[in-house]
Enzyme design. Sequence first.
Site, mmCIF file in Angstrom:
data_model
loop_
_atom_site.group_PDB
_atom_site.id
_atom_site.type_symbol
_atom_site.label_atom_id
_atom_site.label_comp_id
_atom_site.label_asym_id
_atom_site.label_seq_id
_atom_site.Cartn_x
_atom_site.Cartn_y
_atom_site.Cartn_z
ATOM 1 N N CYS A 186 0.815 -1.219 0.000
ATOM 2 C CA CYS A 186 0.000 0.000 0.000
ATOM 3 C C CYS A 186 0.846 1.266 0.000
ATOM 4 O O CYS A 186 0.340 2.358 -0.293
ATOM 5 C CB CYS A 186 -0.940 -0.006 1.208
ATOM 6 S SG CYS A 186 -2.153 -1.345 1.168
ATOM 7 N N ASN A 303 0.107 -2.532 -7.364
ATOM 8 C CA ASN A 303 0.089 -3.391 -6.181
ATOM 9 C C ASN A 303 -1.352 -3.747 -5.840
ATOM 10 O O ASN A 303 -2.170 -2.856 -5.594
ATOM 11 C CB ASN A 303 0.732 -2.667 -4.992
ATOM 12 C CG ASN A 303 0.429 -3.379 -3.677
ATOM 13 O OD1 ASN A 303 0.931 -4.457 -3.439
ATOM 14 N ND2 ASN A 303 -0.416 -2.778 -2.850
ATOM 15 N N GLU A 304 -1.667 -5.027 -5.823
ATOM 16 C CA GLU A 304 -3.002 -5.492 -5.414
ATOM 17 C C GLU A 304 -4.112 -4.788 -6.208
ATOM 18 O O GLU A 304 -5.193 -4.520 -5.681
ATOM 19 C CB GLU A 304 -3.210 -5.293 -3.911
ATOM 20 C CG GLU A 304 -2.221 -6.086 -3.075
ATOM 21 C CD GLU A 304 -2.385 -5.842 -1.584
ATOM 22 O OE1 GLU A 304 -3.293 -5.092 -1.184
ATOM 23 O OE2 GLU A 304 -1.599 -6.414 -0.806
#
Length: 334
Positions: A186, A303-304
């Site tokens: 994150c 990311n993700e």
Amino acid sequence: AERLRNRSFEDSDKPEWWEAVGDNAAGVKLTVDSAQPVSPKNIHSLKVKIDGPDSRWGGVANHGFWGMAVAKGQTYELSMFARGGEGFNGPLTVSLEMTNGTVYAQKIIRSLTPNWKRYRLSLKANATDANAHLVIRTSRPGTFWLDMVSLFPKQTWKNRPNGLRPDLAEMLAGLKPGFVRFPGGCWVEGDVMSLAYRWKQTVGDPSERRTQYNIWQYHATHGIGYHEYLQMCEDLGAEPLFVINCGMSHKEVVPLDKMPEFVQDALDAIEYANGPASSTWGALRARNGHLAPFNLKYMEIGNENGGTAYHERYALFYDRSEERRVGKECRSRW
């Protein structure tokens, strides 16, 4: 291996983790000031105002991250910017001390100027203490400013400038990692795009690096930036896996017509890591102390992230990598 907390005074509009000290500490006023910044990228400094002719001395102290460990015989390198106010030109005494005032190491800055100047001092501790602190003081009333006050042990892992703590780095090396993914989840996205990770703001002199607030509610000064991560991977013998923002944060998505900037960031990151010293970004890597390429092979786009918005943006990165012929091995992992 940084010993000081909130070294660039960007954590808040208050002097967090710094405290007034002196025989009359009530006469020492600390404020975060932005009137004359060291750099547009580092706008806050600490204003230290010492009032009253009755005070024998006054100044400011930093206790580090829950205590500042120093070891007997070890040298600690201090770097800081300082300037004096009207009518005050120093001197400043810089010391490593214990709570009761016992001094472990001390140096004197003889004079200050009205303009910012970087000072570098070496402090050799004469005792071991897990809870020491740094004190910057003067015996005269007046006002002075401090910024980017940094204290590193001379011995870092592999003796790298702006380096890692040897004890923690050796533990990491003991794991014998095959790869290291950085800078992490994150952190890359940020809650909103203005807080997203941008690698170009993490290289060069640490005083010029952006301070980034994150969802864990603290600020980081990017002492470990893109260059240091690549250097760490090389020192570990691990493949670097760099994660770059794909134009998506937790709450915002960059419009497709604004995406070229982010795609270019990815291409420039590859050039920084792999380009010759004659290239634009390879030359910056060389100036930062690493002439040879780092040989980056792996890059993670976002990311993700997922869904239609991600697929559209991923395709932009992939297509540009094909156009630029950045390398068959790197392309295949995109």
